[in-house]
Scaffold this active site. Sequence first.
Site, short mmCIF file in Angstrom:
data_model
loop_
_atom_site.label_atom_id
_atom_site.label_comp_id
_atom_site.label_asym_id
_atom_site.label_seq_id
_atom_site.Cartn_x
_atom_site.Cartn_y
_atom_site.Cartn_z
N HIS A 1 0.84 -1.19 0.00
CA HIS A 1 0.00 0.00 0.00
C HIS A 1 0.88 1.25 0.00
O HIS A 1 1.65 1.46 0.92
CB HIS A 1 -0.94 0.01 1.21
CG HIS A 1 -2.13 -0.87 1.06
ND1 HIS A 1 -3.38 -0.52 1.51
CD2 HIS A 1 -2.27 -2.08 0.47
CE1 HIS A 1 -4.25 -1.47 1.21
NE2 HIS A 1 -3.59 -2.43 0.58
N TYR B 1 -9.59 6.10 6.68
CA TYR B 1 -9.87 6.43 8.09
C TYR B 1 -10.81 7.64 8.05
O TYR B 1 -10.39 8.75 7.70
CB TYR B 1 -8.59 6.83 8.82
CG TYR B 1 -7.58 5.73 9.02
CD1 TYR B 1 -6.73 5.32 7.99
CD2 TYR B 1 -7.45 5.10 10.25
CE1 TYR B 1 -5.78 4.32 8.18
CE2 TYR B 1 -6.50 4.10 10.46
CZ TYR B 1 -5.68 3.71 9.41
OH TYR B 1 -4.75 2.72 9.61
N PRO C 1 -5.94 1.24 18.04
CA PRO C 1 -5.60 0.72 16.70
C PRO C 1 -5.65 1.77 15.58
O PRO C 1 -5.28 1.47 14.45
CB PRO C 1 -6.65 -0.37 16.48
CG PRO C 1 -7.78 -0.01 17.40
CD PRO C 1 -7.17 0.67 18.57
N LYS D 1 -0.30 0.58 14.98
CA LYS D 1 1.05 0.46 15.53
C LYS D 1 1.28 -0.75 16.42
O LYS D 1 2.42 -1.07 16.76
CB LYS D 1 1.39 1.74 16.32
CG LYS D 1 1.57 2.96 15.44
CD LYS D 1 2.70 2.75 14.46
CE LYS D 1 2.67 3.76 13.32
NZ LYS D 1 3.39 3.26 12.15
N TYR E 1 3.23 6.99 9.93
CA TYR E 1 2.42 5.84 9.51
C TYR E 1 3.29 4.73 8.93
O TYR E 1 3.10 3.55 9.22
CB TYR E 1 1.35 6.27 8.50
CG TYR E 1 0.25 5.24 8.33
CD1 TYR E 1 0.33 4.27 7.33
CD2 TYR E 1 -0.86 5.21 9.18
CE1 TYR E 1 -0.66 3.32 7.18
CE2 TYR E 1 -1.86 4.25 9.04
CZ TYR E 1 -1.75 3.30 8.04
OH TYR E 1 -2.72 2.34 7.90
C1 PHB Z 1 -7.33 -3.86 10.26
O1 PHB Z 1 -7.24 -4.17 9.05
O2 PHB Z 1 -7.83 -4.62 11.12
C2 PHB Z 1 -6.80 -2.51 10.69
C3 PHB Z 1 -6.08 -1.74 9.78
C4 PHB Z 1 -5.57 -0.50 10.18
C5 PHB Z 1 -5.80 -0.05 11.47
C6 PHB Z 1 -6.52 -0.83 12.39
C7 PHB Z 1 -7.02 -2.06 11.99
O3 PHB Z 1 -5.30 1.17 11.85
#
Ligand code: PHB
Length: 390
Positions: free
Chosen positions: A72, A201, A293, A297, A385
């Site tokens: 990604h 997000y 989450p 991280k 990130y």
């Molecule tokens: C997930 O794919 O479960 C996931 C991805 C990014 C995040 C949190 C969870 O920041």
Amino acid sequence: MRTQVAIIGAGPAGLLLGQLLHKAGVDNVILERKYRDYVLSRIRAGVLEQGTVDLLTKAGVGARLCAEGLSHEGFALGFANRRLRIDLKGLTGGKIVTVYGQTEVTRDLMDARAAVGLTTIYEADDVTLHDFDGVNPRVSWRKDGASRELACDFIAGCDGFHGVSRTSIPAGAIEMFERVYPFGWLGVLADVPPCSHELIYAGHDRGFALCSMRSAIRSRYYIQCPLDANPATWSDQMFWDELRRRLDPEAASHVVTGPSIEKSIAPLRSFVAEPLRFGKLFLAGDAAHIVPPTGAKGLNLAASDVHYLSEALIEHYGEKSDAGIDGYSAKALDRIWKSERFSWAMTSMLHRFDRQNSFERRMQEAEFLYLEGSIAARTGLAENYVGLPF
Ligand code: PHB
Ligand code: APR
């Protein structure tokens, strides 16, 4: 029984540490409370920083990750029905992240450990740490009605937030820092194609939403929910409808719905224990810290802890130097706190807080507008990130 390093916990931290130590000729035994498939049943995020990918490759488990992991080059922030792409590759001189479920990381590490015949004791009950501040560190446990004991030189507490290692430390010898967030994430796993090829997000007046994935045909979605929400009261249709309300129209129009194969609620917490070393006991991974989450991280911090700890232990046995061991806690905590800050900042910017006043809501909007208008701001976000240097 005797080994050089006793590792408590067969999650990603314990398994990765075990592999790296083995590769360097350091003997280790893992003690795990649950059974193998239980550990594999946990649905966890899988956004891997390049440093984590490199460490897994060094541990000998990079093959499937490189073959099946999704590269990604960016992700998107959603706000007020707009979407802002963060060009990770362009802003960080070529760095990217790899999407590969944590379950798969754990499976690969378990298979690699079994392949070289290393000892993992599953279903170890009442694991107890002894004399880790003295000269005869050892671990005891019960299994099949028998009590067993393992003598060792060092103990690595990789047993997660609810483990026994951190709680074995005398209260006066440890300081804890914590923030519990007043909401959770309701997550759904479904065998449907993701609504976007990159993660989204989204901050919205109704609450946060995250669009993620496990593969091109398996999606992972989350919506912010009250801490006391019950997944059973959320039908799939209710979830899909609420998710769409929180996304920009283009993303919402691409959401493919389908039956959930997993639906659960996770609480959000920021937590750090200091220091991370007590005599012969070292904490690593979720045993040492928790991040919300929102910054992806958790697994990556476990990886950097394990990088520092494995290097320190290998140096002890190889060059007969304890500089790495003596410096482990400070070195790991430096990176831990920076990742805690990033995860807290992302969570603060993107979630709705019940008692938030209009000024605080404007501050969240200003964060987004600043990112939208500044390459420097997006560069700062991007370098966190993709992962700060190990
Ligand atoms: C997930 O794919 O479960 C996931 C991805 C990014 C995040 C949190 C969870 O920041
Ligand atoms: N005795 C033995 N094993 C234990 C004990 C105990 N008393 N308590 C917990 N464990 C085991 C758990 O069953 C689990 O398998 O320790 C392991 C800890 O694994 P994780 O909780 O996954 O923690 P860690 O390996 O540090 O990985 C961190 O997992 O929680 C996610 O977001 C987090 O991605 C991050 C990663």
